[in-house]
Design an enzyme around this catalytic site. Structure first.
Site, mmCIF file in Angstrom:
data_model
loop_
_atom_site.group_PDB
_atom_site.id
_atom_site.type_symbol
_atom_site.label_atom_id
_atom_site.label_comp_id
_atom_site.label_asym_id
_atom_site.label_seq_id
_atom_site.Cartn_x
_atom_site.Cartn_y
_atom_site.Cartn_z
ATOM 1 N N LYS A 7 0.832 -1.197 0.000
ATOM 2 C CA LYS A 7 0.000 0.000 0.000
ATOM 3 C C LYS A 7 0.875 1.258 0.000
ATOM 4 C CE LYS A 7 -3.882 -2.210 0.073
ATOM 5 N NZ LYS A 7 -3.309 -3.459 -0.467
ATOM 6 N N ASP A 8 0.300 2.332 -0.536
ATOM 7 C CA ASP A 8 1.020 3.584 -0.694
ATOM 8 C C ASP A 8 1.503 4.141 0.640
ATOM 9 O OD1 ASP A 8 -1.274 3.465 -2.882
ATOM 10 O OD2 ASP A 8 0.368 4.651 -3.717
ATOM 11 N N ARG A 9 2.578 4.938 0.575
ATOM 12 C CA ARG A 9 3.077 5.577 1.782
ATOM 13 C C ARG A 9 2.279 6.838 2.132
ATOM 14 N NH1 ARG A 9 9.188 7.248 3.774
ATOM 15 N NH2 ARG A 9 8.475 8.360 5.643
#
Length: 358
Positions: free
Chosen positions: A94-96
């Site tokens: 998942k994105d930061r």
């Protein structure tokens, strides 16, 4: 191998790429907009089709993380549990710069969770929402979908054409491009992959798998871009491998008939593109000719992936937005939608707003 010989095996790649949008031909280019100005503007929820059974040697944790990558959380969870990161499982990265929810697992045979585990993770920006036991490790790619809730600001918010673009995406679907994060800043993952494949691939560390993925993703995007330019990205060609919406079910269409064309028009079926590798394509006819043309443009990348032993796969060229809504606020728009695993919210955004990262 000499530098000169290596250069003979390296494909020319233009970066940044000029992959076309679908809606530009009909509605013109989008107005500029901003997204992800803060993590709370980009919210993601991973959707599984099952729940932990309640017993077993693996502790599963449903977490909410903010401004952290999944890899960062995996490393911290392993440290707190005094185990190797290799025994920590997750389904998707998942994105930061986001607020995201997902399950993780950690193997703790005959052991309870460390005392204060949830509190220690909370100090590092990770909220534990649920914990349960399960007999097996969480495997990569087992989630069904991701739900997104995104905040947009900037000139696009007041653009009269924005709603029309959104409605057309709901009607026509979205070009299923791999997002820019797959290729790294300035395409560095892809350029490293090109050099790696030119030298002859061998696994040196876990990051090399990411580089192979970047190469395959680039080739897919190039194929999709060509299908958009010729107007065939959302219709079935002869010999097409059709993908049943929302499933992994596929079948080869020898010659599209009226019924299949109608199903494609209502987003029940999608054309698919090749994820390059070994094993031979099941496409034929016009669809196979598009794949052969791709191989003629990027022979070194295609040959390198085959030599690396990557198995051929397929990916739909188009996405259908589900659970979709648009909400207007004061100087902002909120978009909500769900996408199948492996799809990128940035593919949706690039059709709606102009932004340098898209």
């Amino acid at each position: 191998m000499s530098d000169a010989a290596t250069q003979l095996r390296v494909d020319a790649i233009d970066w940044p790429p000029s992959w076309p949008r679908v809606l530009d031909a009909e509605l013109g280019p989008p107005v500029s907009g901003d997204y992800r100005a803060r993590p709370e503007d980009f919210m993601v929820e991973e959707v599984l089709d099952f729940a932990p059974e309640g017993e077993g040697e693996h502790l599963w944790l449903y977490i909410e993380k903010r401004d952290l990558t999944t890899a960062m959380v995996v490393k911290e969870l392993a440290r707190l549990c005094e185990v190797s990161p290799r025994v920590v499982g997750y389904s998707g990265m998942k994105d930061r710069v986001a607020v995201t929810r997902q399950w993780l697992s950690v193997q703790l045979p005959g052991r309870e969770a460390p005392e204060g585990l949830a509190e220690s993770l909370a100090e590092r920006g990770v909220q534990v929402l649920e914990m349960a036991r399960h007999p097996r490790k969480l495997k990569r790619g087992v989630h069904r979908a991701n739900r997104f809730r995104l905040r947009l600001t900037g000139p696009a918010v007041d653009d009269e054409g924005f709603a029309a673009r959104w409605e057309r995406l709901l009607e026509r679907g979205v070009a299923n491009y791999f997002g820019p994060q797959r290729f790294g800043p300035d395409g560095r993952n892809l350029l490293r992959a090109r050099s790696l494949l030119a030298r002859g691939w061998r696994k040196r560390d876990d990051r090399d798998g990411m580089l192979l993925s970047a190469a395959r993703s680039f080739l897919f995007n190039e194929l999709l871009a060509e299908r958009i330019r010729e107007g065939s990205w959302d219709r079935l060609l002869s010999g097409e491998v059709a993908n049943l919406d929302g499933t992994a079910s596929q079948f080869t269409v020898e010659a599209p008939d009226a019924e299949l064309e109608a199903r494609a028009a209502r987003l029940d079926l999608h054309p698919s593109g090749v994820l390059w590798g070994t094993g031979g394509s099941v496409a034929n006819g016009e669809a196979l000719a598009r794949e052969a043309h791709l191989a003629s443009r990027f022979p070194a990348l295609c040959a390198g992936l085959e030599a690396a032993g990557v198995r051929l796969g397929r990916r739909p060229l188009r996405l259908r937005l589900v659970e979709a809504s648009l909400t207007r606020g004061d100087g902002e728009l909120w978009l909500a939608f769900a996408l199948p695993r492996g799809a990128f919210a940035t593919a949706v955004l690039r059709e709606l707003i102009a932004h340098p990262t898209l």
